[in-house]
Scaffold this active site. Sequence first.
Site, PDB file in Angstrom:
ATOM      1  N   LYS A   1       0.814  -1.214   0.000  1.00 18.35           N
ATOM      2  CA  LYS A   1       0.000   0.000   0.000  1.00 18.35           C
ATOM      3  C   LYS A   1       0.851   1.268   0.000  1.00 18.35           C
ATOM      4  CE  LYS A   1      -4.329  -1.892   1.538  1.00 18.35           C
ATOM      5  NZ  LYS A   1      -3.862  -3.303   1.690  1.00 18.35           N
TER       6      LYS A   1
HETATM    7  C1  LIG Z   1      -4.402  -4.368   1.021  1.00 18.18           C
HETATM    8  C2  LIG Z   1      -3.590  -5.609   0.942  1.00 18.18           C
HETATM    9  C3  LIG Z   1      -3.899  -6.658   0.036  1.00 18.18           C
HETATM   10  C4  LIG Z   1      -5.105  -6.622  -0.861  1.00 18.18           C
HETATM   11  O1  LIG Z   1      -4.960  -5.720  -1.910  1.00 18.18           O
HETATM   12  P1  LIG Z   1      -6.262  -5.206  -2.692  1.00 18.18           P
HETATM   13  O2  LIG Z   1      -5.763  -4.189  -3.638  1.00 18.18           O
HETATM   14  O3  LIG Z   1      -7.170  -4.646  -1.646  1.00 18.18           O
HETATM   15  O4  LIG Z   1      -6.852  -6.392  -3.362  1.00 18.18           O
HETATM   16  C5  LIG Z   1      -3.080  -7.777   0.005  1.00 18.18           C
HETATM   17  N1  LIG Z   1      -2.021  -7.874   0.832  1.00 18.18           N
HETATM   18  C6  LIG Z   1      -1.696  -6.900   1.701  1.00 18.18           C
HETATM   19  C7  LIG Z   1      -0.523  -7.111   2.596  1.00 18.18           C
HETATM   20  C8  LIG Z   1      -2.456  -5.728   1.785  1.00 18.18           C
HETATM   21  O5  LIG Z   1      -2.117  -4.790   2.678  1.00 18.18           O
END
Ligand SMILES: *Cc1c(COP(=O)(O)O)cnc(C)c1O
Length: 430
Positions: free
Chosen positions: A107
């Site tokens: 993120k």
């Molecule tokens: C947010 C997140 C995801 C999922 O990603 P999306 O874009 O919401 O599908 C997967 N792994 C981690 C570690 C995340 O923080």
Amino acid sequence: MKYISTRNKNLKLSFREAVLKGIPDDQGLFFPEKIPHVSKELFNNTHKPNLQETAIEIARHFTGDEIPQAALSDMIKKALNFDIPLSEIEPGVFVLELFHGPTLAFKDVGARFLAQCMNYFSKGSAPFTILVATSGDTGSAVANGFLGIEGINVVVLYPSGKVSPLQEKQFTTLGQNITALEINGSFDDCQSMVKEAFADKQLTTKRNLSSANSINIARLIPQSFYYFHAWNQLPETNLPVVISVPSGNYGNLTAGLLAKEMGLPVSKFIAASNANRPVPDYLETGVFIPRPSIETIANAMDVGNPSNFERILTLYQNSREKICEVIKARSFTDKQIKTIIRQTWEKTGYLPDPHGAIGYGALKQYLKKEKATGIFLETAHPAKFNMVMEELTGEKMELPEKLKGFDAGTKRSIRMDNNYQELKYFLMEE
Ligand SMILES: *Cc1c(COP(=O)(O)O)cnc(C)c1O
């Protein structure tokens, strides 16, 4: 480049408007009016551009003439100041590590690019306050992305006692323009307080409130950069390339689909999910049924109603047939996830976190039936889940320096009851 709403093609906003607004008035999601085709030079050339060069070349199609080249290039260098390496963990299976940013989760990519865009577009206007409710990861990525950015204050609301101590440290120790409000309540309470603030006219006329919501278009676009970057790190192959994406709210996967539409010759994507499976079920049955989320050990993917699904439908003109052509799905229970982690560790020496393990497990199942070169995305550093890891490997896990740094900091938070009036008073006085 203009941005439409997934619910109204006639609404056309600029990139700036879409970023600052976050969500269209009709409650749809912003989406590029046309997906640009990028130059083949970007992924089909002996000169392999690096991550930043790739990002700049793609981003300029989305920002058009709204951000001059020099400024855009500067923003990308600040946002993407870490590596996204690809490595082979067994023959034909590659991992793309997205966790080398400041909070060790993917993120960071979206949050840091969004922070740069908001900073650029808000210059010369009154200071902004970004209000964000978090159950853990979003708060840390947003707080760290906006740390030290002038003219923007970040207020993070989180449920007291309900985020892990290490997660809490990642947004309560920063100081500067970041304030953490520790709410006596649940994550849902925090989210309701934030919603009430945005709906409060008296407050919004006094304060420039904004959200760094995960569905902001400026968080989605930068996630497409690293699919090209993965391609450029892949050795020559005559096999089709498939990419497995651990998915919750489906932003990461949607960005991969965008990359494919821009010209990247990926053959298939695998939607790898935990026990929350509205999208795998849709691919099987053709019906999309949102459900309450189920708690799992891959908790950043505990989403029962993935908002980006609406963007996927828009991209493929609501055609399930087209969607099924490109996306395959697999889902795993907690027990299966733990088995995958243990086996991967034993067989390859690579230790995936619970989210990456789902990506790897889904890819391996696919490769049993089809000949392909496979990439899976590793979305978080395993040390963020050290309790689970230590239970499975029987070995103590050393925290990476970045996490140790947060851990050593002093927590500073303001305690608050689950009471909107208290939040309002705080924001009006601030
Ligand atoms: C947010 C997140 C995801 C999922 O990603 P999306 O874009 O919401 O599908 C997967 N792994 C981690 C570690 C995340 O923080």
